[in-house]
Structure formats: C-alpha cells, structure tokens
Design a protein around this motif. Structure first.
Motif: not given
Ligand code: ADP
Ligand code: MG
Length: 358
Positions: A281-284, A263-264, A225-226, A350-354
């Motif tokens: 971004i994970r497909p799931e 989200s960073k 996740f991180s 929070e699952r859109t990680l930059a």
C-alpha cells in the motif's frame, strides 16, 4: 531515427566472472525516450555499452531496425553517447569540443560552422563558443556534452546517468531540457539512471532492472500503479509492505482483528486459504476517512498516530492499525492530526496489492 531490438543479450566479464547482462530482451521504439532503471551494478552501463558497440555480447543479437549491428564497430552504428562525467576536452573551447566529431568525419569547415552554431542554439549555449570547460558551470558542461553528441546527427542517443554530477535543482532543470531537446529532434533515446523519480518524469517507457535482468517494462504509470513484484514496487517511493494471511474471497487478515480486502497484483495468481502473503500500500494512496457515506470499494481501518513528521504541504504519519501493524501515510498538512490521535483511514481496494510472500 531507429527502432532498437535487444535479443537474448548476455555479457559476462572475464575478470570478475560477473554476469552483467543476463538474457536481456527489449524493444525500444522509433523516437521513444526509453530508460533503463535499476540499482548500482545491475548492468545498465554494460547494456548501453553493448548497444554503442564498446562491448560485444557473449550471446544474443542487437538490431537497429532490420540491421544486425551486433558485431559492428561503434563508429559504424550511428550512435552517440553522453557520459556521467561529460568527458569534455579541457584544452578545447566549447566550439572545438562540439566541432571535433565533425572534423574527424572530414566535414567541410562551412558545414561545421553551420551545424555547431545550430546545435549550440538548441542547447542554449549561444555566445559561449570561446569558453573553455573550466569556465563553465556543471549544467553548462552537461549542455556541451549533449551538443557534442547531437552534432553528428546520431540515429540513437545514449545517456549514461548524465545528471548525477549536478545538484538537485540543476538536475530537475536539465531533466526538462533533455526532454525538450529529445522531443524537438524526435530522436530515439536510451537513458540510464538509478533515480526512480528521474526515470518516471522523463521517460515514455522504462525497464526496471536487477542483477542483469529486466524485471518489468512499461510506462511510468504502469510500473508505478501495477508493479509485477515487490522489488519493482519497492523501487518507487516508500511503500508499506505488510505481511498478512489470506482468508479467501480476496480478504486478508493483518492480525487477529484487522481484515482488509485486497486486489491481486498479478492476474492469474492464486492464493490458498491460510497462505502468507504480502500487501503493498503506497502512503500517498491512503486517505483520511471523513465519515461521509460508506463507500464499498474502500478499505476503512482505524488506528492511532504514533509518529508524525511535518514536510510542508504533507505530513507523514505512522499509524498503528492493528497489533504491531503499522501504516505509513502521507496526508495533507491541513488535516490537524497529532501523535496519540485516533484516525480513520480509507484505502482504495485497487491500491491494496497482494503478492506472494516469497
Ligand atoms: P550499472 O551501470 O547498473 O551500475 P554495470 O553495467 O556497470 O552496472 O555493471 C554490472 C556488473 O558488471 C557489476 O557487477 C560490475 O561490477 C561488473 N562490471 C562492470 N564493468 C566491468 C569490467 N570492465 N570488468 C569486470 N566487471 C565489470
Ligand atoms: Mg553505470
């Protein structure tokens, strides 16, 4: 059981001039199931061999508890290793294979009988004592290899890709077996694999490695996740990695029209306005948008299905959400969606990680 500390370990192979292990720092806790995960050639086996004492590091130290074992002989370390190819002796029965390590340690016959019987029971091979390795299935051979390692009561168990010679179904079965046995014995275990799913399902914590270095250490959930960087992120599953431009205030544009909130990935990282970034971004984690109440912490994007693959309970959809911007999604098959359909998607912010682009 023992705690293992690797301090600034470095190992270069003379012949190939390859830096196989490059300033490695790791702490493996007492009783922990710890995995070294990484692509082929990243230094996993070398790290295990350093811990076992089959190799000596050029620099750095290895501690078992308070004891510096860096220059100790393998047999002085109290470790046992299981190899990918099992390395069973073909001319010895199961019993003899397992008993061997005790024989060379001059354990009494009575004690050998007792301990071999116990350990064969533990790995569920009771009744197979008189068989030879070639009379066993791959899974059973793996159990013998495990029994042989455990019978000497090591304080540390080292497993180097122990399941890679087994077919997919057996692999999952043996994975659960190894985990069960480790839990029963509470033995500190270092496991090596290149298989991310195996690593995540079996480990208390894991280290993702690349080119002799540790990139991230954490629980399976933490690294999934991180992830700290794109390499680690890409190692787990098949994530979408989208190029974007940072617009300020946690907003990124994917093309001229499509903007999403990000989200960073790492705390403390800053992006400049206009900077190129990459978004993971994970497909799931993408969910079909059902036009219920609008939820502010979700990105909502609209797109057209351009590809669909049915995989049973899930369907993999490729959705064009902007000019030449595609998202792969994994959506339950009971959503009736076909190529050409327009679909709304929501993505938790929070699952859109930059990440930085480089
Ligand atoms: P992994 O187990 O992750 O596949 P290894 O630890 O086996 O990686 O290898 C790390 C690097 O060291 C690779 O580049 C490999 O080619 C090299 N290497 C491994 N063993 C030797 C050796 N005995 N002699 C020379 N180079 C080696
Ligand atoms: Mg290896």
């Amino acid at each position: 059981m023992v705690k293992v500390e690797l301090k600034e370990l470095k190992k270069t192979y003379e012949k190939s001039k390859v830096i196989a292990v490059d300033n490695l720092n790791l702490t493996i806790n007492e009783g922990e199931f710890f995995t070294l995960l990484g692509p082929s050639g990243c230094g996993k086996t070398t790290t295990l061999r350093l811990i076992a004492g089959f190799e000596i590091p050029d620099e750095g130290k290895i501690f078992f508890g308070d004891e510096d074992v860096t220059y100790k002989k393998p047999y002085e370390r109290g470790t046992a290793m299981v190899f990918q190819n099992y390395a069973l002796w073909p001319h010895m029965t199961v019993f003899e294979n397992v008993a061997y390590g005790l024989k060379v340690r001059k354990v009494s016959k009575e004690e050998i009988n007792k301990r071999v019987t116990e350990v064969l029971e533990l790995v569920k091979l009771k009744g197979m004592e008189k068989r030879y390795p070639n009379q066993l299935s791959g899974g059973q051979q793996q159990r013998v290899a495990l029994a042989r390692a455990l019978v000497i009561k090591p304080r540390l168990l080292l497993l180097d890709e122990p399941l890679s010679n087994l077919d997919a179904k057996l692999r999952v079965e043996m994975r659960e077996e190894i985990k069960r046995i480790q839990r029963e014995l509470k033995i500190t275990t270092i496991y090596v694999t290149h298989d991310q799913e195996e690593a995540m399902s079996i480990s208390d914590r894991l280290a993702v490695m690349n080119a002799g270095k540790v990139l991230q250490v954490g629980t399976p959930e933490e690294v999934y996740f991180s992830p700290k960087n794109i390499f680690v992120a890409s190692f787990f599953g098949k994530p979408n990695i989208i190029e974007a431009i940072y617009e300020g205030d946690d907003i990124a544009s994917l093309d001229k029209g499509t903007k999403i909130k990000i989200s960073k990935a790492e705390e403390g990282v800053t992006f400049a306005k206009g900077e190129r970034i990459r978004i993971l971004i994970r497909p799931e984690h993408i969910i079909p948008y059902e036009r219920k109440e609008k939820i502010s912490e979700f990105n909502i994007v609209k797109g057209k299905v351009v590809f669909k693959m049915f995989t049973g309970t899930m369907q993999e959809l490729k959705v064009e959400i902007g000019e030449n911007v595609f998202l792969y999604t994994l959506i339950p098959s009971d959503y009736k969606l076909e190529v050409g359909d327009t679909v709304g998607l929501q993505i938790p912010v929070e699952r859109t990680l930059a990440f930085k682009a480089d």
